[in-house]
Design an enzyme around this catalytic site. Structure first.
Site, PDB file in Angstrom:
ATOM      1  N   ARG A  87       0.850  -1.204   0.000  1.00  0.00           N
ATOM      2  CA  ARG A  87       0.000   0.000   0.000  1.00  0.00           C
ATOM      3  C   ARG A  87       0.871   1.235   0.000  1.00  0.00           C
ATOM      4  O   ARG A  87       1.835   1.315   0.765  1.00  0.00           O
ATOM      5  CB  ARG A  87      -0.830   0.077   1.291  1.00  0.00           C
ATOM      6  CG  ARG A  87      -1.941  -0.851   1.410  1.00  0.00           C
ATOM      7  CD  ARG A  87      -3.006  -0.431   2.395  1.00  0.00           C
ATOM      8  NE  ARG A  87      -2.629   0.259   3.614  1.00  0.00           N
ATOM      9  CZ  ARG A  87      -3.499   0.768   4.483  1.00  0.00           C
ATOM     10  NH1 ARG A  87      -4.798   0.654   4.258  1.00  0.00           N
ATOM     11  NH2 ARG A  87      -3.110   1.367   5.565  1.00  0.00           N
TER      12      ARG A  87
ATOM     13  N   THR B 287      -1.812   7.220  -0.333  1.00  0.00           N
ATOM     14  CA  THR B 287      -3.083   6.972  -1.028  1.00  0.00           C
ATOM     15  C   THR B 287      -3.747   5.657  -0.630  1.00  0.00           C
ATOM     16  O   THR B 287      -4.916   5.431  -0.940  1.00  0.00           O
ATOM     17  CB  THR B 287      -2.855   6.911  -2.547  1.00  0.00           C
ATOM     18  OG1 THR B 287      -1.993   5.778  -2.803  1.00  0.00           O
ATOM     19  CG2 THR B 287      -2.183   8.174  -3.064  1.00  0.00           C
TER      20      THR B 287
ATOM     21  N   ASP C  68       0.138  -1.929  12.619  1.00  0.00           N
ATOM     22  CA  ASP C  68       0.672  -2.414  11.340  1.00  0.00           C
ATOM     23  C   ASP C  68       1.113  -3.866  11.505  1.00  0.00           C
ATOM     24  O   ASP C  68       2.089  -4.164  12.193  1.00  0.00           O
ATOM     25  CB  ASP C  68       1.858  -1.538  10.916  1.00  0.00           C
ATOM     26  CG  ASP C  68       2.268  -1.845   9.488  1.00  0.00           C
ATOM     27  OD1 ASP C  68       2.265  -0.929   8.669  1.00  0.00           O
ATOM     28  OD2 ASP C  68       2.582  -3.031   9.188  1.00  0.00           O
TER      29      ASP C  68
ATOM     30  N   ASP D  42       4.736  -4.767  10.281  1.00  0.00           N
ATOM     31  CA  ASP D  42       5.771  -4.207  11.161  1.00  0.00           C
ATOM     32  C   ASP D  42       5.879  -5.007  12.449  1.00  0.00           C
ATOM     33  O   ASP D  42       6.976  -5.287  12.935  1.00  0.00           O
ATOM     34  CB  ASP D  42       5.464  -2.736  11.492  1.00  0.00           C
ATOM     35  CG  ASP D  42       5.778  -1.802  10.334  1.00  0.00           C
ATOM     36  OD1 ASP D  42       6.358  -2.271   9.327  1.00  0.00           O
ATOM     37  OD2 ASP D  42       5.448  -0.617  10.440  1.00  0.00           O
TER      38      ASP D  42
HETATM   39  C1  PRP Z   1      -1.002  -4.281   4.739  1.00  0.00           C
HETATM   40  C2  PRP Z   1      -1.711  -5.592   5.006  1.00  0.00           C
HETATM   41  C3  PRP Z   1      -2.549  -5.776   3.781  1.00  0.00           C
HETATM   42  C4  PRP Z   1      -2.914  -4.348   3.419  1.00  0.00           C
HETATM   43  C5  PRP Z   1      -4.325  -4.092   3.818  1.00  0.00           C
HETATM   44  O1  PRP Z   1       0.051  -4.507   3.884  1.00  0.00           O
HETATM   45  O2  PRP Z   1      -0.816  -6.653   5.225  1.00  0.00           O
HETATM   46  O3  PRP Z   1      -1.888  -6.392   2.715  1.00  0.00           O
HETATM   47  O4  PRP Z   1      -2.028  -3.488   4.165  1.00  0.00           O
HETATM   48  O5  PRP Z   1      -4.719  -2.811   3.489  1.00  0.00           O
HETATM   49  P1  PRP Z   1      -5.789  -2.502   2.362  1.00  0.00           P
HETATM   50  O6  PRP Z   1      -6.936  -3.401   2.600  1.00  0.00           O
HETATM   51  O7  PRP Z   1      -6.107  -1.049   2.587  1.00  0.00           O
HETATM   52  O8  PRP Z   1      -5.143  -2.719   1.032  1.00  0.00           O
HETATM   53  P2  PRP Z   1       1.155  -3.392   3.526  1.00  0.00           P
HETATM   54  O9  PRP Z   1       0.837  -2.776   2.208  1.00  0.00           O
HETATM   55  O10 PRP Z   1       1.333  -2.451   4.670  1.00  0.00           O
HETATM   56  O11 PRP Z   1       2.436  -4.249   3.283  1.00  0.00           O
HETATM   57  P3  PRP Z   1       3.232  -5.270   4.238  1.00  0.00           P
HETATM   58  O12 PRP Z   1       2.398  -6.512   4.353  1.00  0.00           O
HETATM   59  O13 PRP Z   1       4.483  -5.480   3.486  1.00  0.00           O
HETATM   60  O14 PRP Z   1       3.448  -4.624   5.571  1.00  0.00           O
HETATM   61  N1  URA Z   2      -2.443  -2.667   7.225  1.00  0.00           N
HETATM   62  C1  URA Z   2      -2.135  -2.970   8.509  1.00  0.00           C
HETATM   63  O1  URA Z   2      -1.128  -3.635   8.773  1.00  0.00           O
HETATM   64  N2  URA Z   2      -2.959  -2.524   9.476  1.00  0.00           N
HETATM   65  C2  URA Z   2      -4.068  -1.819   9.226  1.00  0.00           C
HETATM   66  O2  URA Z   2      -4.777  -1.454  10.173  1.00  0.00           O
HETATM   67  C3  URA Z   2      -4.361  -1.505   7.889  1.00  0.00           C
HETATM   68  C4  URA Z   2      -3.543  -1.953   6.904  1.00  0.00           C
END
Ligand code: PRP
Ligand code: URA
Length: 207
Positions: free
Chosen positions: A103, A107, A199, A202
């Site tokens: 993400r 945005t 997150d 993280d």
């Molecule tokens: C996070 C999570 C999902 C996404 C959800 O991933 O693991 O994939 O956000 O959000 P959305 O429904 O608004 O798309 P992120 O993009 O932070 O990547 P990561 O898993 O590498 O931390």
């Molecule tokens: N991705 C995350 O890891 N946490 C949230 O709450 C939304 C998106």
């Protein structure tokens, strides 16, 4: 009718609360993630077809069953990796496809940075992503697996979903099954789930 199943079990409620707790440290967080994924994986597997097979017990021959469908697990990087080990313990013969989505912090739009998928026609595809927030990542992932032959009633498994995310997925993919351990209140101004757990990636990877 749109399918949303939220698991309802005292153990899941206990695990969810410990996952949400900001004081939960990384090693414990990973262990909780493994454990909460088991009931989700069992629920996801309810769609699997069976075929009969004879089995000899120590006393007689009887008719049993074996899983008749191939399974493809598709974790969405990074956070979806946290759900993979528990799914593989229950369904060890699964193939694994990998989707890398991230993400944009401003945005919240999900961009693809990696995609390697096995053949999906005729298999049950389980898309693994612990957070269903805006639903952007889930929809992107669903577009990609559908393009590669996944069935319209593919299953997405999350640990926490927002009502906005569920609505968006079902608006774009009415037949998709969503299985989750919690449907939370909604999103904040940064599109994080409330109360959520912060997150996920993280906390899982210590970044
Ligand atoms: C996070 C999570 C999902 C996404 C959800 O991933 O693991 O994939 O956000 O959000 P959305 O429904 O608004 O798309 P992120 O993009 O932070 O990547 P990561 O898993 O590498 O931390
Ligand atoms: N991705 C995350 O890891 N946490 C949230 O709450 C939304 C998106």
């Amino acid at each position: 009718m749109s399918y949303l199943h939220c698991i309802d079990h005292p153990l899941a409620a206990d695990l969810m609360t410990r996952l949400r707790d900001r004081t939960t440290k990384q090693a414990k967080y990973r262990a909780l993630c493994d454990r909460i994924t088991f009931p989700l994986a069992l629920e996801a597997g309810k769609v699997l077809g069976l075929e009969e097979r004879e089995v000899e017990t120590p006393l007689e021959t009887t008719t049993g069953h074996r899983l008749a469908e191939s399974i493809v697990l598709v974790p969405i990087l990074r956070a979806g990796l946290g759900m993979l080990a528990s799914f593989l313990q229950l369904y060890p013969r699964s193939s694994v496809g990998i989707l890398g989505l991230e993400r944009d912090e401003e945005t919240a739009k999900a961009d693809t940075y990696y995609c390697k998928l096995p053949k999906l026609e005729g298999a049950q595809t389980f898309l693994l992503d612990p957070m269903l927030a805006t639903g952007g990542s889930a929809c992107r992932g669903l577009h990609m697996v559908r393009k590669r032959g996944a069935a319209p009633d593919t299953t997405i498994i999350s640990i926490i979903a927002s009502p906005e995310g569920v609505e968006r997925v079902h608006a774009e993919f009415p037949e998709v099954r969503i299985i989750t351990a919690a449907v939370d209140r909604g999103l904040n101004e940064h599109r994080y789930i409330l109360p959520g757990l912060g997150d996920f990636g993280d906390r899982l990877f210590g970044t």
